[in-house]
Design a protein around this motif. Structure first.
Motif, PDB file in Angstrom:
ATOM      1  N   VAL A 183      -1.037   0.126  -7.119  1.00  0.00           N
ATOM      2  CA  VAL A 183      -2.250  -0.340  -7.801  1.00  0.00           C
ATOM      3  C   VAL A 183      -2.279   0.195  -9.225  1.00  0.00           C
ATOM      4  N   GLY A 184      -1.980   1.477  -9.377  1.00  0.00           N
ATOM      5  CA  GLY A 184      -1.942   2.060 -10.716  1.00  0.00           C
ATOM      6  C   GLY A 184      -0.871   1.456 -11.596  1.00  0.00           C
ATOM      7  N   GLY A 185       0.214   0.982 -10.972  1.00  0.00           N
ATOM      8  CA  GLY A 185       1.312   0.388 -11.740  1.00  0.00           C
ATOM      9  C   GLY A 185       1.126  -1.084 -12.049  1.00  0.00           C
ATOM     10  N   GLY A 186       0.034  -1.686 -11.550  1.00  0.00           N
ATOM     11  CA  GLY A 186      -0.265  -3.067 -11.905  1.00  0.00           C
ATOM     12  C   GLY A 186       0.187  -4.109 -10.910  1.00  0.00           C
ATOM     13  N   ARG A 187       0.592  -3.692  -9.716  1.00  0.00           N
ATOM     14  CA  ARG A 187       1.038  -4.660  -8.719  1.00  0.00           C
ATOM     15  C   ARG A 187      -0.186  -5.296  -8.071  1.00  0.00           C
ATOM     16  N   THR A 188      -0.516  -6.493  -8.488  1.00  0.00           N
ATOM     17  CA  THR A 188      -1.795  -7.127  -8.176  1.00  0.00           C
ATOM     18  C   THR A 188      -2.057  -7.248  -6.692  1.00  0.00           C
ATOM     19  N   VAL A 189      -1.055  -7.631  -5.915  1.00  0.00           N
ATOM     20  CA  VAL A 189      -1.258  -7.864  -4.490  1.00  0.00           C
ATOM     21  C   VAL A 189      -1.698  -6.594  -3.775  1.00  0.00           C
ATOM     22  N   MET A 190      -1.375  -5.432  -4.350  1.00  0.00           N
ATOM     23  CA  MET A 190      -1.739  -4.187  -3.697  1.00  0.00           C
ATOM     24  C   MET A 190      -3.240  -3.911  -3.761  1.00  0.00           C
ATOM     25  N   LEU A 191      -3.928  -4.570  -4.672  1.00  0.00           N
ATOM     26  CA  LEU A 191      -5.389  -4.481  -4.668  1.00  0.00           C
ATOM     27  C   LEU A 191      -5.946  -5.101  -3.389  1.00  0.00           C
ATOM     28  N   ILE A 192      -5.316  -6.175  -2.935  1.00  0.00           N
ATOM     29  CA  ILE A 192      -5.723  -6.810  -1.680  1.00  0.00           C
ATOM     30  C   ILE A 192      -5.367  -5.910  -0.497  1.00  0.00           C
ATOM     31  N   THR A 193      -4.165  -5.339  -0.547  1.00  0.00           N
ATOM     32  CA  THR A 193      -3.780  -4.387   0.497  1.00  0.00           C
ATOM     33  C   THR A 193      -4.777  -3.240   0.577  1.00  0.00           C
ATOM     34  N   LEU A 194      -5.155  -2.705  -0.573  1.00  0.00           N
ATOM     35  CA  LEU A 194      -6.098  -1.585  -0.616  1.00  0.00           C
ATOM     36  C   LEU A 194      -7.452  -1.973  -0.035  1.00  0.00           C
ATOM     37  N   LEU A 195      -7.951  -3.146  -0.393  1.00  0.00           N
ATOM     38  CA  LEU A 195      -9.244  -3.600   0.104  1.00  0.00           C
ATOM     39  C   LEU A 195      -9.246  -3.669   1.627  1.00  0.00           C
ATOM     40  N   PHE A 196      -8.206  -4.273   2.207  1.00  0.00           N
ATOM     41  CA  PHE A 196      -8.173  -4.416   3.658  1.00  0.00           C
ATOM     42  C   PHE A 196      -7.736  -3.130   4.354  1.00  0.00           C
ATOM     43  N   PHE A 197      -7.064  -2.265   3.622  1.00  0.00           N
ATOM     44  CA  PHE A 197      -6.788  -0.909   4.105  1.00  0.00           C
ATOM     45  C   PHE A 197      -8.128  -0.209   4.366  1.00  0.00           C
ATOM     46  N   ILE A 198      -9.049  -0.335   3.423  1.00  0.00           N
ATOM     47  CA  ILE A 198     -10.374   0.269   3.547  1.00  0.00           C
ATOM     48  C   ILE A 198     -11.134  -0.331   4.729  1.00  0.00           C
ATOM     49  N   VAL A 199     -11.064  -1.657   4.859  1.00  0.00           N
ATOM     50  CA  VAL A 199     -11.730  -2.329   5.983  1.00  0.00           C
ATOM     51  C   VAL A 199     -11.158  -1.820   7.313  1.00  0.00           C
ATOM     52  N   GLY A 200      -9.845  -1.777   7.415  1.00  0.00           N
ATOM     53  CA  GLY A 200      -9.208  -1.323   8.640  1.00  0.00           C
ATOM     54  C   GLY A 200      -9.548   0.120   8.972  1.00  0.00           C
ATOM     55  N   ALA A 201      -9.580   0.977   7.948  1.00  0.00           N
ATOM     56  CA  ALA A 201      -9.914   2.383   8.161  1.00  0.00           C
ATOM     57  C   ALA A 201     -11.350   2.536   8.655  1.00  0.00           C
ATOM     58  N   THR A 202     -12.235   1.697   8.150  1.00  0.00           N
ATOM     59  CA  THR A 202     -13.647   1.764   8.553  1.00  0.00           C
ATOM     60  C   THR A 202     -13.822   1.325  10.002  1.00  0.00           C
ATOM     61  N   VAL A 203     -13.176   0.230  10.381  1.00  0.00           N
ATOM     62  CA  VAL A 203     -13.233  -0.228  11.774  1.00  0.00           C
ATOM     63  C   VAL A 203     -12.583   0.813  12.690  1.00  0.00           C
ATOM     64  N   GLY A 204     -11.483   1.400  12.221  1.00  0.00           N
ATOM     65  CA  GLY A 204     -10.815   2.433  12.999  1.00  0.00           C
ATOM     66  C   GLY A 204     -11.697   3.650  13.228  1.00  0.00           C
ATOM     67  N   ALA A 205     -12.474   4.009  12.226  1.00  0.00           N
ATOM     68  CA  ALA A 205     -13.409   5.131  12.378  1.00  0.00           C
ATOM     69  C   ALA A 205     -14.458   4.818  13.440  1.00  0.00           C
ATOM     70  N   ALA A 206     -14.926   3.571  13.459  1.00  0.00           N
ATOM     71  CA  ALA A 206     -15.932   3.170  14.447  1.00  0.00           C
ATOM     72  C   ALA A 206     -15.367   3.195  15.864  1.00  0.00           C
ATOM     73  N   HIS A 207     -14.080   2.855  16.015  1.00  0.00           N
ATOM     74  CA  HIS A 207     -13.464   2.761  17.337  1.00  0.00           C
ATOM     75  C   HIS A 207     -12.791   4.048  17.790  1.00  0.00           C
ATOM     76  N   LEU A 208     -12.700   5.040  16.912  1.00  0.00           N
ATOM     77  CA  LEU A 208     -11.895   6.227  17.199  1.00  0.00           C
ATOM     78  C   LEU A 208     -12.257   6.931  18.508  1.00  0.00           C
ATOM     79  N   PRO A 209     -13.546   7.090  18.862  1.00  0.00           N
ATOM     80  CA  PRO A 209     -13.871   7.788  20.127  1.00  0.00           C
ATOM     81  C   PRO A 209     -13.206   7.169  21.354  1.00  0.00           C
ATOM     82  N   PHE A 210     -13.088   5.854  21.384  1.00  0.00           N
ATOM     83  CA  PHE A 210     -12.422   5.214  22.524  1.00  0.00           C
ATOM     84  C   PHE A 210     -10.986   5.683  22.639  1.00  0.00           C
ATOM     85  N   TRP A 211     -10.282   5.715  21.524  1.00  0.00           N
ATOM     86  CA  TRP A 211      -8.862   6.052  21.528  1.00  0.00           C
ATOM     87  C   TRP A 211      -8.618   7.528  21.800  1.00  0.00           C
ATOM     88  N   THR A 212      -9.503   8.386  21.349  1.00  0.00           N
ATOM     89  CA  THR A 212      -9.271   9.824  21.472  1.00  0.00           C
ATOM     90  C   THR A 212      -9.946  10.459  22.682  1.00  0.00           C
TER      91      THR A 212
END
Length: 418
Positions: free
Chosen positions: A155-184
Motif C-alpha cells: 500500500v505504501g509503495g502504491g500497489r493499488t489492488v492492495m488497498l482492496i486487500t487491506l479493506l477486506f483484511f480489516i473486514v475479515g479480522a473483524t468477523v474473526g474477532a466476533a467468531h473467535l470464542p467458538f474456535w477457541t
C-alpha cells in the motif's frame, strides 16, 4: 546502456528489464509530503499520547523502509519454495529468526524494557483454531498478493489492488474477532507451549534448540533447491555506493538482520513483539460500532481489550506501528522513484477480496499473522509459531492451483527467474 532482468515493484508475470541502476530520480514532492505527514503525526503523538507512541512510529517507519527496500516477502518466499523449490528467501527468514531469538532470549528472560512495561513474548495455544486459521491465511496471502506486512508495505509503495486487500483484511479480522470464542472455547486446543518455559530448557536451552531447527530448515531448503534445480530470484533494481542505503535495494540478509533488531527494539519499547492484525480487528470493530453494531458485547472485546475499543486508535501501539510501516514504505518507494499506482483488473480485484477476507479471518483464529504468529511467535519460542508456518505453507500449496484462476502467475521450473 546495459540492461538486466530485475524484480518488479508490482506483481507481474515476469521480471522486467531495467538499466544498471534500475531506479528513477527521487520523487521529491512525495518525499516532502510524507515527511510532513510523519512530522505532524509525531507531534500529535507527543502532545496527546504516551511517550512510547512516537518511538513506535519511528520503529514502524524503519520497518516499512526495510521491507520495501529488500522486498522482504513472506508470501513470495513461501510461493517460490512451494512452486519451484527456491529457498533463498526462506533462508533469509531463518537468519532473521536466528538473530531474533538471540536478542529475544535475554530480553524475555530478564524483562528488559525502556518504559517499564516489562517484556512478554507471543506464546499462544495450539488447537483447531491455529491449524485452520494459518491454513486459511496461507491461501489468502497468495490470492491477496501479500501477507500482513506485505499488504502494508505494498500500500505504501502504491500497489493499488492492495488497498482492496487491506479493506477486506480489516473486514475479515473483524468477523474473526466476533467468531473467535467458538474456535477457541468450543473446539479442541492444547495449552500454550513455550520451548523455554514449558520444557525446563530455559531461554538458553530454547535458544540452542531454535538455532538448530533454523539450521536444519535452511539445509533442507538447499537440498530441495539443488534437487529441483530451482531458478534464482531476479535481482532488485538498485544503485551503487552510499546511495544504496537510501535508494537502492538491500540484500535479503541485511534486511533479515535489520528486521530482527527492529522487532527486538519493539519488544523493549511496548513490552510485546511487532504485530499487525490486532489493529485491523480494532479498526473494523470501531467502524462496526459507528454503524450501530454492539461490538462491545463480543467476548473478544471484554477484559483487557475493552479499553482499546473505548480509546482513540492513536493510543493503540499496533495501529501506530502500522501507520509507520505504510509511511516508511512510501518514503522508500519515493526515494527510489518507484511510487506509482498499479492497474486494477477483474481478476486481481476478486482475488484481493477473497484473499483479504481469508487473511483477516485466519489471523484472528491463529493468534496472529506472518508477523505476530510466525515471526513474533517463533522469536518468542512459542510452538504455535512453528505450527503456523507449516499450515501456512500447506495453504500456499493449495493456492498455487487457485492463483491462475484469477490471472495471477505461478513460478515454473523452466523460468529463468522466479
Amino acid at each position: 546502456m546495459a540492461t538486466t532482468r530485475v524484480q518488479p515493484v508490482n506483481e507481474v508475470k515476469d521480471p522486467v528489464k531495467a538499466n544498471d541502476t534500475g531506479l528513477n530520480k527521487p520523487q521529491t514532492k512525495l518525499i516532502v509530503g510524507a515527511l510532513v505527514v510523519t512530522a505532524i503525526l509525531m507531534v500529535y503523538l507527543l502532545m496527546t499520547q504516551e511517550a512510547m507512541q512516537p518511538v513506535l512510529l519511528l520503529l514502524g517507519l524503519l520497518l516499512g523502509y526495510t521491507l520495501f527496500h529488500a522486498r522482504f516477502g513472506f508470501t513470495s518466499a513461501f510461493r517460490r519454495f512451494a512452486s519451484v523449490g527456491n529457498g533463498q528467501a526462506l533462508r533469509a527468514h531463518m537468519l532473521m529468526l536466528g538473530v531474533a531469538v538471540t536478542l529475544f532470549a535475554p530480553i524475555l528472560a530478564f524483562g528488559i524494557s525502556f518504559f517499564g512495561t516489562g517484556a512478554a513474548g507471543y506464546v499462544a495455544p495450539v488447537g483447531i483454531s491455529v491449524l485452520v486459521g494459518a491454513f486459511m491465511f496461507g491461501i489468502g496471502m497468495q490470492l491477496g498478493g501479500g501477507c500482513a506486512s506485505g499488504t502494508l508495505y505494498a500500500v505504501g509503495g502504491g500497489r493499488t489492488v492492495m488497498l482492496i486487500t487491506l479493506l477486506f483484511f480489516i473486514v475479515g479480522a473483524t468477523v474473526g474477532a466476533a467468531h473467535l470464542p467458538f474456535w477457541t472455547e468450543e473446539l479442541p486446543s492444547m495449552e500454550a507451549f513455550s520451548l523455554a518455559t514449558s520444557t525446563g530448557l530455559g531461554y538458553g536451552g530454547a535458544w540452542a534448540v531454535s538455532i538448530a531447527l533454523f539450521g536444519l530448515i535452511a539445509w533442507i531448503t538447499l537440498v530441495v533447491e539443488r534437487k529441483k534445480k530451482a531458478p534464482k530470484m531476479a535481482p532488485l533494481p538498485t544503485t551503487a555506493g552510499w546511495k544504496r542505503i537510501f535508494r537502492g535495494s538491500w540484500p535479503l540478509f541485511a534486511a533479515a538482520i535489520a528486521l530482527a533488531v527492529l522487532n527486538a527494539l519493539t519488544l523493549m519499547t511496548r513490552g510485546n513483539p511487532w504485530g499487525i492484525t490486532s489493529a485491523f480487528a480494532l479498526w473494523g470493530s470501531k467502524a462496526a460500532d459507528f454503524l450501530g453494531i454492539d461490538v462491545a458485547s463480543w467476548s473478544y472485546w471484554q477484559g483487557a481489550n475493552a479499553q482499546a475499543l473505548e480509546a482513540s486508535i492513536f493510543a493503540d501501539s499496533t495501529t501506530i506501528l502500522n501507520f509507520g510501516v505504510i509511511l516508511g514504505a512510501f518514503l522508500a518507494s519515493a526515494a527510489g522513484g518507484l511510487f506509482k499506482f498499479s492497474n486494477l483488473t477483474k481478476g486481481n480485484v476478486t482475488a484481493a477480496i477473497i484473499g483479504g477476507l481469508l487473511m483477516g479471518y485466519g489471523a484472528r483464529l491463529a493468534f496472529g499473522c506472518n508477523i505476530g504468529a510466525y515471526f513474533g511467535g517463533i522469536a518468542s519460542f512459542s510452538l504455535h509459531g512453528y505450527v503456523w508456518g507449516i499450515m501456512a505453507l500447506a495453504g500456499t500449496f493449495i493456492a498455487l492451483y487457485l492463483r491462475p484462476l484469477f490471472g495471477l502467475s505461478v513460478p515454473k521450473p523452466k523460468d529463468s527467474f522466479c
